[in-house]
Enzyme design. Structure first.
Site, short mmCIF file in Angstrom:
data_model
loop_
_atom_site.label_atom_id
_atom_site.label_comp_id
_atom_site.label_asym_id
_atom_site.label_seq_id
_atom_site.Cartn_x
_atom_site.Cartn_y
_atom_site.Cartn_z
N LYS A 188 0.85 -1.19 0.00
CA LYS A 188 0.00 0.00 0.00
C LYS A 188 0.89 1.23 0.00
O LYS A 188 1.49 1.59 1.01
CB LYS A 188 -0.93 0.05 1.21
CG LYS A 188 -2.06 1.06 0.96
CD LYS A 188 -2.67 1.66 2.19
CE LYS A 188 -1.95 2.84 2.76
NZ LYS A 188 -1.89 4.04 1.90
N GLU A 264 9.88 1.64 10.61
CA GLU A 264 10.89 2.68 10.38
C GLU A 264 10.14 4.01 10.48
O GLU A 264 9.33 4.34 9.60
CB GLU A 264 11.55 2.47 9.02
CG GLU A 264 12.34 1.16 9.01
CD GLU A 264 13.01 0.82 7.70
OE1 GLU A 264 12.52 1.25 6.64
OE2 GLU A 264 14.04 0.12 7.74
N CYS A 298 13.62 11.00 6.08
CA CYS A 298 13.59 10.71 7.52
C CYS A 298 14.95 10.95 8.16
O CYS A 298 15.04 11.20 9.35
CB CYS A 298 13.15 9.28 7.75
SG CYS A 298 14.16 8.11 6.83
N GLU A 400 9.30 16.72 15.07
CA GLU A 400 9.73 16.55 13.68
C GLU A 400 8.90 17.48 12.78
O GLU A 400 7.68 17.45 12.82
CB GLU A 400 9.52 15.09 13.24
CG GLU A 400 9.98 14.84 11.81
CD GLU A 400 9.64 13.42 11.31
OE1 GLU A 400 8.51 12.97 11.51
OE2 GLU A 400 10.54 12.81 10.71
P1 NAD Z 1 2.28 8.63 7.48
O1 NAD Z 1 2.51 7.88 8.75
O2 NAD Z 1 1.28 9.72 7.49
O3 NAD Z 1 1.80 7.64 6.31
C1 NAD Z 1 2.58 6.54 5.91
C2 NAD Z 1 1.68 5.46 5.35
O4 NAD Z 1 0.82 4.97 6.38
C3 NAD Z 1 0.76 5.94 4.22
O5 NAD Z 1 0.68 4.90 3.26
C4 NAD Z 1 -0.58 6.12 4.93
O6 NAD Z 1 -1.69 5.99 4.09
C5 NAD Z 1 -0.53 5.00 5.95
N1 NAD Z 1 -1.37 5.21 7.14
C6 NAD Z 1 -1.71 6.39 7.72
N2 NAD Z 1 -2.48 6.15 8.82
C7 NAD Z 1 -2.61 4.80 8.91
C8 NAD Z 1 -3.30 3.94 9.82
N3 NAD Z 1 -3.98 4.42 10.87
N4 NAD Z 1 -3.23 2.61 9.62
C9 NAD Z 1 -2.53 2.10 8.58
N5 NAD Z 1 -1.88 2.86 7.68
C10 NAD Z 1 -1.90 4.20 7.86
O7 NAD Z 1 3.72 9.12 7.02
P2 NAD Z 1 4.05 10.06 5.79
O8 NAD Z 1 3.58 11.44 6.10
O9 NAD Z 1 3.62 9.39 4.54
O10 NAD Z 1 5.65 10.03 5.79
C11 NAD Z 1 6.45 10.90 6.54
C12 NAD Z 1 6.91 10.25 7.83
O11 NAD Z 1 7.61 9.05 7.54
C13 NAD Z 1 7.88 11.12 8.61
O12 NAD Z 1 7.56 11.01 9.98
C14 NAD Z 1 9.24 10.46 8.35
O13 NAD Z 1 10.22 10.69 9.32
C15 NAD Z 1 8.84 9.02 8.26
N6 NAD Z 1 9.84 8.25 7.52
C16 NAD Z 1 10.65 7.38 8.20
C17 NAD Z 1 11.63 6.65 7.51
C18 NAD Z 1 12.56 5.70 8.21
O14 NAD Z 1 13.23 4.93 7.53
N7 NAD Z 1 12.64 5.71 9.54
C19 NAD Z 1 11.76 6.82 6.13
C20 NAD Z 1 10.91 7.72 5.48
C21 NAD Z 1 9.94 8.42 6.19
#
Ligand code: NAD
Length: 496
Positions: A188, A264, A298, A400
């Site tokens: 997804k 992650e 990230c 963040e």
């Molecule tokens: P997000 O958590 O909003 O969304 C990520 C994914 O989760 C999307 O596909 C979204 O549709 C899904 N999602 C959202 N709510 C959900 C729920 N309740 N249940 C299941 N799935 C759900 O994150 P984002 O805004 O897309 O990405 C940015 C974040 O990701 C930042 O916090 C960044 O630091 C983090 N990030 C971490 C890494 C790492 O390797 N540690 C890498 C990249 C990004």
């Protein structure tokens, strides 16, 4: 390989479809995919319903019991290389789709995102094939001994939930090892970046990946595909990259079925610049670590700690770098920074610029929205921003932002710098700049993070452990760590 993989595939521009059991499927329920450069609609996306997610789980289980589950390690490895070949064969399409969804620069999409998408399949195809198991000879009372050896089995059906910042790169970082060791997957992508995942489904189809081994569902998080997957009793593991708060929600949803989880999550990464650092390298490296991809990585640095004797000089030099960044059309080869991912995220980042003002920060540069005088003024751009003067307790130091902003603070002693860097609920990555070898070895292991870079940033070897501590994640992926998470080791004991 599968006879069912003969169906013509859909193309971008119409409705991006789900891919379930080797077929492209439209739920009839659509949402808009928007280009953040100018706010225009790129295409529509078919949102997976609960019953489509159920179908994907059934298809994945059937694949495990069928052709996909019968493949040898070598056959799976060959297929994963074919998928990488397929990405490379359609490289320009992938680059264009990633740029349209994210607004990221041509340079970044064609040098980082898409090449890494293909590399993830190649690396894990090779590592999975080369993996060995454990073996022990065990003493027994009769002196005949027993032989214990382990075999690795796939976990089963793995849901891969990915974010928008490095869409293909981060999705394939999890898909590739999961598939290389034989799991059936349901991917997804983020609702903000559905295009390259859909192209990947086409590539899987064209490569002949057996029906059901790779499934794609589009949608949002709560009450949509993300939540349907995390709660689903037919899914054995969830591997997730995204915000820490979302990780917590997924953990709760997955608790009833005690699913395996790999997370992650977010970061508030620190850079420490000692006065013995190679000054030019530290400035250039920090500019890269703060502003790459508009700060939407990230691993990006949001807190910079500089030894007091070089503080003013460093702030002035980083300001010069920030102001030299070219914010322009993504397809222009000299563009350094495009827009943020969406208007929603632009509002979030701007709310932190406002909060920084309210908390009393000094703005060294930026703090607003660039003006272009053309349709980019409807886009999601913000200015690269540097602030100073906040206390370490300020929300802008603790939370963040995930945008092109850093706060720079001075320090006097090594111990003080380590304490400030570690004073965070997050623990993903840290960067240390020094030419003193002993100091580098002394300071690096003291960082409360999963990753430390010394005199560089984002230098990645895909075999190394990758992940965070504290709110930044659970577990490690990368190399053998990925193979281990996506497998279930089983011990077989034979009495000799
Ligand atoms: P997000 O958590 O909003 O969304 C990520 C994914 O989760 C999307 O596909 C979204 O549709 C899904 N999602 C959202 N709510 C959900 C729920 N309740 N249940 C299941 N799935 C759900 O994150 P984002 O805004 O897309 O990405 C940015 C974040 O990701 C930042 O916090 C960044 O630091 C983090 N990030 C971490 C890494 C790492 O390797 N540690 C890498 C990249 C990004």
């Amino acid at each position: 390989m599968s006879a069912s993989n003969k169906q013509a595939t859909p193309h971008l521009g119409g409705v991006l479809q789900n891919y379930i059991g080797g077929r492209f499927v439209d739920s009839g329920q659509h949402f808009a995919n928007v280009n953040p450069v100018d706010g225009s609609e790129i295409n529509k996306v078919s949102e997976a319903t609960l019953s489509l997610v159920d179908e994907a789980v059934v298809a994945a289980k059937a694949a495990l019991a069928g052709e996909w589950g019968q493949l040898s390690d070598n056959e799976r490895s060959v297929l994963m290389h074919k998928v990488a070949d397929g990405i490379e064969a359609r490289f320009d399409e992938f680059v264009a789709a990633e740029m349209a969804d994210t607004g990221k620069s041509l340079w970044q999409a064609s040098n980082i995102d898409i090449p890494r998408g293909a590399a993830n399949f190649r690396v894990f195809a090779d590592l999975a094939k080369a993996r060995s198991g454990e073996c022990f000879k065990t003493d027994t009372a009769d002196g005949q001994q027993a032989l214990n050896y382990s075999v690795n089995k796939p976990l089963g059906v793995v849901a891969v939930i990915a974010p928008w910042n490095l869409p293909l790169l981060l999705l394939t970082w999890k898909l590739a090892p999961a598939m290389a060791v034989g799991n059936a997957v349901i991917a997804k992508p983020s609702e903000d970046t559905p295009a390259t995942a859909t192209l990947l489904a086409e590539v899987m189809h064209e490569a002949g990946v057996p029906a059901g081994a790779f499934n794609l569902v589009h949608g949002f998080g709560p009450n949509s595909a993300g939540e349907f997957l995390s709660q689903h009793s037919g899914i054995d593991a969830v591997t997730f990259t995204g915000e820490s708060g979302t990780g917590s929600a997924i953990m709760k949803a997955a608790a009833d079925n005690v699913k395996a989880l790999s997370f992650e999550l977010g970061g508030k990464n620190a850079a420490i610049i000692f006065d013995d650092a190679d000054f030019e390298a530290a400035v250039a490296g920090t500019a890269k670590s703060v502003f790459t991809n508009g700060g939407q990585v990230c691993l990006c640095t949001e807190r910079v700690y500089v030894q007091r004797s070089i503080f003013d000089k460093f702030v002035a030099a980083l300001k010069e770098k920030a102001e030299a960044l070219r914010i322009d059309w993504p397809e222009d080869a000299s563009t350094d920074m495009g827009p943020l991912i969406s208007h929603k995220h632009q509002q979030k980042v701007l709310s932190y610029y406002q909060l920084a003002k309210e908390e009393g920060a000094t703005f060294i540069t930026g703090g607003g929205v660039p003006s272009f005088g053309d349709k980019r003024d409807q886009g999601a751009f913000v200015e690269p921003t540097i602030i100073t003067g906040l206390p370490e307790t300020a929300r802008c130091i603790k939370e963040e932002v995930f945008g092109p902003i850093c706060h720079i603070a001075p320090f006097d002693t090594e111990a003080e710098a380590v304490a400030m860097a570690n004073d965070s609920e997050y623990g993903l990555a840290a960067t240390v700049w020094t030419t003193n070898l002993q100091r580098a070895h002394r300071v690096a292991p003291q960082m409360e993070t999963g990753i430390v870079w010394v005199n560089t940033w984002y230098l990645r070897d895909l075999r190394t452990p990758f992940g965070g501590v504290k709110l930044s994640g659970i577990g490690r992926e990368g190399g053998a760590h990925s193979l281990s998470f996506y497998s279930e080791p089983m011990n077989i004991c034979i009495k000799l």
